[in-house]
Design an enzyme around this catalytic site. Sequence first.
Site, PDB file in Angstrom:
ATOM      1  N   VAL A 148       0.839  -1.209   0.000  1.00 15.96           N
ATOM      2  CA  VAL A 148       0.000   0.000   0.000  1.00 15.96           C
ATOM      3  C   VAL A 148       0.870   1.252   0.000  1.00 15.96           C
ATOM      4  O   VAL A 148       1.740   1.412   0.835  1.00 15.96           O
ATOM      5  CB  VAL A 148      -0.929   0.004   1.240  1.00 15.96           C
ATOM      6  N   CYS A 149       0.600   2.151  -0.945  1.00 19.81           N
ATOM      7  CA  CYS A 149       1.449   3.327  -1.127  1.00 19.81           C
ATOM      8  C   CYS A 149       1.577   4.186   0.129  1.00 19.81           C
ATOM      9  O   CYS A 149       2.670   4.535   0.532  1.00 19.81           O
ATOM     10  CB  CYS A 149       0.906   4.190  -2.256  1.00 19.81           C
ATOM     11  N   PHE A 150       0.460   4.537   0.734  1.00 17.26           N
ATOM     12  CA  PHE A 150       0.514   5.493   1.839  1.00 17.26           C
ATOM     13  C   PHE A 150       1.149   4.888   3.085  1.00 17.26           C
ATOM     14  O   PHE A 150       1.364   5.558   4.072  1.00 17.26           O
ATOM     15  CB  PHE A 150      -0.885   6.040   2.154  1.00 17.26           C
TER      16      PHE A 150
END
Length: 277
Positions: A148-150
């Site tokens: 997941v990017c964040f």
Amino acid sequence: MTEVWRFINWSKHSPYYNMALDEALLEWHSEGKIPPTIRFYGWDPATLSIGYFQKAEKEVNFEEVRKRGLGFVRRPTGGRGVLHDDELTYSVIVSEQHKSMPHTVTEAYRVISEGLLEGFRALGLDAYFAIPRTEEEKEGLKNPRSSVCFDAPSWYELVVEGRKVAGSAQTRQKGVILQHGSILLSIDEEALFSMFHYPSERVKERMRKSFRNKAVAVNDVAGRIVSIEEANEAFKKGFEKGLNIKLEEYMLSEEEEAYVEKLALDKYAKDEWNYRR
């Protein structure tokens, strides 16, 4: 004299069109056909995008993506998975040789992100850059544990109240920098974490908890609902101030539109692009 850049105002498009237009802008700028450009956009349908190097089949729960009626696309940039829904997505296209652009990726990222910083401030948020200092933090940049990017740290992280408020990725091709990213107005955390495979439920829950401590949406820190129109206005002003430029609105010609539509179909809508890794 303030330099004039091109501005493509917010509108929603398919995931394939969105990635194709970003690539086309990079190409046109490298050929000297267009000035540096900033573009704001949305996604129709809401879409899961993954980074260029991610392994789609291994990491993504496609059954869940289909069940939720979401789009799916691989970005030409690196980084991790992002669920694009209630957000302002931006892209910046500028030559590596531009007088304002440092030569290293991290420093160029910082300069471009000044526009984001000023945008958050225009919304009344106290945003600042957090820079990884410890060896452990720096190591985390090289080997993000999460899909997941964040959840993954990056250099010059933009944070409000200690939590990440924007996720960005960059690529450099043909002498041009393309940086694009998400400014989340709200986050559907449950949906986001259902999109990926985890070794176990326990690991998934641990990741979710860690994500909650690291990432936050604009509406949550603003304590009010920020509309896409307000965000659009704030970040347009933010980029003008942060990069010391003037943004002039532009509409694509019919010929340019046709080129983007064709690129979307020929490349970004194709399984071999999206699932090949």
